[in-house]
Design an enzyme around this catalytic site. Sequence first.
Site, PDB file in Angstrom:
ATOM      1  N   ASP A 103      36.466  -8.503 -51.033  1.00 47.24           N
ATOM      2  CA  ASP A 103      35.602  -9.687 -51.029  1.00 47.24           C
ATOM      3  C   ASP A 103      34.931  -9.903 -49.672  1.00 47.24           C
ATOM      4  O   ASP A 103      33.733 -10.135 -49.584  1.00 47.24           O
ATOM      5  CB  ASP A 103      36.376 -10.952 -51.462  1.00 47.24           C
ATOM      6  CG  ASP A 103      37.658 -11.178 -50.655  1.00 47.24           C
ATOM      7  OD1 ASP A 103      38.046 -10.291 -49.871  1.00 47.24           O
ATOM      8  OD2 ASP A 103      38.275 -12.250 -50.810  1.00 47.24           O
ATOM      9  N   ILE A 104      35.739  -9.823 -48.610  1.00 48.66           N
ATOM     10  CA  ILE A 104      35.181 -10.134 -47.294  1.00 48.66           C
ATOM     11  C   ILE A 104      35.907  -9.343 -46.209  1.00 48.66           C
ATOM     12  O   ILE A 104      37.126  -9.177 -46.262  1.00 48.66           O
ATOM     13  CB  ILE A 104      35.252 -11.671 -47.026  1.00 48.66           C
ATOM     14  CG1 ILE A 104      34.582 -12.042 -45.701  1.00 48.66           C
ATOM     15  CG2 ILE A 104      36.661 -12.206 -47.078  1.00 48.66           C
ATOM     16  CD1 ILE A 104      34.293 -13.541 -45.571  1.00 48.66           C
ATOM     17  N   ASP A 106      36.443  -9.523 -42.205  1.00 50.10           N
ATOM     18  CA  ASP A 106      36.310 -10.466 -41.090  1.00 50.10           C
ATOM     19  C   ASP A 106      36.635  -9.689 -39.806  1.00 50.10           C
ATOM     20  O   ASP A 106      35.765  -9.055 -39.219  1.00 50.10           O
ATOM     21  CB  ASP A 106      37.285 -11.618 -41.385  1.00 50.10           C
ATOM     22  CG  ASP A 106      37.221 -12.761 -40.411  1.00 50.10           C
ATOM     23  OD1 ASP A 106      36.746 -12.565 -39.291  1.00 50.10           O
ATOM     24  OD2 ASP A 106      37.665 -13.873 -40.743  1.00 50.10           O
ATOM     25  N   PHE A 155      33.627 -20.355 -42.357  1.00 49.12           N
ATOM     26  CA  PHE A 155      34.496 -20.198 -43.519  1.00 49.12           C
ATOM     27  C   PHE A 155      33.734 -20.393 -44.834  1.00 49.12           C
ATOM     28  O   PHE A 155      32.966 -21.339 -44.978  1.00 49.12           O
ATOM     29  CB  PHE A 155      35.655 -21.197 -43.436  1.00 49.12           C
ATOM     30  CG  PHE A 155      36.733 -20.910 -44.422  1.00 49.12           C
ATOM     31  CD1 PHE A 155      37.672 -19.915 -44.172  1.00 49.12           C
ATOM     32  CD2 PHE A 155      36.799 -21.610 -45.619  1.00 49.12           C
ATOM     33  CE1 PHE A 155      38.669 -19.630 -45.103  1.00 49.12           C
ATOM     34  CE2 PHE A 155      37.791 -21.333 -46.548  1.00 49.12           C
ATOM     35  CZ  PHE A 155      38.720 -20.345 -46.286  1.00 49.12           C
ATOM     36  N   ASP A 162      38.934 -18.198 -51.790  1.00 47.57           N
ATOM     37  CA  ASP A 162      39.602 -19.492 -51.905  1.00 47.57           C
ATOM     38  C   ASP A 162      39.643 -20.272 -50.602  1.00 47.57           C
ATOM     39  O   ASP A 162      39.477 -19.713 -49.520  1.00 47.57           O
ATOM     40  CB  ASP A 162      41.056 -19.288 -52.359  1.00 47.57           C
ATOM     41  CG  ASP A 162      41.933 -18.729 -51.237  1.00 47.57           C
ATOM     42  OD1 ASP A 162      41.510 -17.750 -50.597  1.00 47.57           O
ATOM     43  OD2 ASP A 162      43.015 -19.279 -50.992  1.00 47.57           O
TER      44      ASP A 162
HETATM   45  P1  5GP Z   1      40.346  -9.493 -41.872  1.00 53.27           P
HETATM   46  O1  5GP Z   1      41.631  -8.691 -41.910  1.00 53.27           O
HETATM   47  O2  5GP Z   1      39.107  -8.653 -42.067  1.00 53.27           O
HETATM   48  O3  5GP Z   1      40.258 -10.368 -40.659  1.00 53.27           O
HETATM   49  O4  5GP Z   1      40.469 -10.560 -42.998  1.00 53.27           O
HETATM   50  C1  5GP Z   1      40.124 -10.364 -44.257  1.00 53.27           C
HETATM   51  C2  5GP Z   1      40.753 -11.438 -45.102  1.00 53.27           C
HETATM   52  O5  5GP Z   1      40.682 -12.743 -44.479  1.00 53.27           O
HETATM   53  C3  5GP Z   1      39.984 -11.538 -46.368  1.00 53.27           C
HETATM   54  O6  5GP Z   1      40.476 -10.649 -47.350  1.00 53.27           O
HETATM   55  C4  5GP Z   1      40.158 -12.992 -46.729  1.00 53.27           C
HETATM   56  O7  5GP Z   1      41.344 -13.148 -47.467  1.00 53.27           O
HETATM   57  C5  5GP Z   1      40.317 -13.722 -45.414  1.00 53.27           C
HETATM   58  N1  5GP Z   1      39.066 -14.373 -44.950  1.00 53.27           N
HETATM   59  C6  5GP Z   1      38.355 -14.090 -43.849  1.00 53.27           C
HETATM   60  N2  5GP Z   1      37.274 -14.900 -43.739  1.00 53.27           N
HETATM   61  C7  5GP Z   1      37.309 -15.719 -44.813  1.00 53.27           C
HETATM   62  C8  5GP Z   1      36.449 -16.787 -45.275  1.00 53.27           C
HETATM   63  O8  5GP Z   1      35.437 -17.171 -44.684  1.00 53.27           O
HETATM   64  N3  5GP Z   1      36.818 -17.397 -46.449  1.00 53.27           N
HETATM   65  C9  5GP Z   1      37.925 -17.030 -47.152  1.00 53.27           C
HETATM   66  N4  5GP Z   1      38.170 -17.698 -48.272  1.00 53.27           N
HETATM   67  N5  5GP Z   1      38.751 -16.028 -46.741  1.00 53.27           N
HETATM   68  C10 5GP Z   1      38.444 -15.385 -45.593  1.00 53.27           C
END
Ligand code: 5GP
Length: 179
Positions: A103-104, A106, A155, A162
């Site tokens: 989904d995303i 970050d 966010f 969620d």
């Molecule tokens: P990363 O390991 O790339 O920092 O984090 C990825 C995870 O952080 C995503 O799979 C998601 O669960 C959560 N996450 C990061 N940014 C957002 C956001 O803006 N909204 C939501 N709902 N989840 C996020």
Amino acid sequence: MKEVKVHDRHFVQYLGASQIQNRVEEIAAQINEEYEGKDILFIGVLNGAFMFASDLLQNINIPCEITFVKMASYQSTQTTGNVEQLLGLRESIEGRHVVIIEDIVDTGLTMSRALADLSKQNPASLAVATLLFKKECLKENVPLKYIGFEIPDRFVVGYGLDYDAQGRNLRDIYQLKDD
Ligand code: 5GP
């Protein structure tokens, strides 16, 4: 602009459902072209990627399979922080063309962990399709083959994402509103 309240926070619409659908169709078309003649195993990362995975797969017209995994965090004995581990993959991916559906992205830590786990199993190829990418937050260099939208460090909820377990059902994607 459409607004929603999830728990105690207000969110404002950032990407509309039709804009998302159009982009998902474009990504599917690219995958259909680039993987022609190859069988794909899609691996969707739950919970957040369920809507993106569903809409993407409905637009794939070449032979494919889909399965789902979860990333669960555990306290590592080697590092001070939590480490994400990939759970639930029963299929062998050896020699197969794998596309992870996320989904995303970050910081990229979750995805780099998933890629490290999967690449040990010798897939023929390994690629990532992420709907959203917070480019400015990236800490780990993860190769992202397909990106739906690059978004700012704010966010977001909806379309599978969620806020404290709610908001996944929204058809649009909403950004946290300034207080
Ligand atoms: P990363 O390991 O790339 O920092 O984090 C990825 C995870 O952080 C995503 O799979 C998601 O669960 C959560 N996450 C990061 N940014 C957002 C956001 O803006 N909204 C939501 N709902 N989840 C996020």
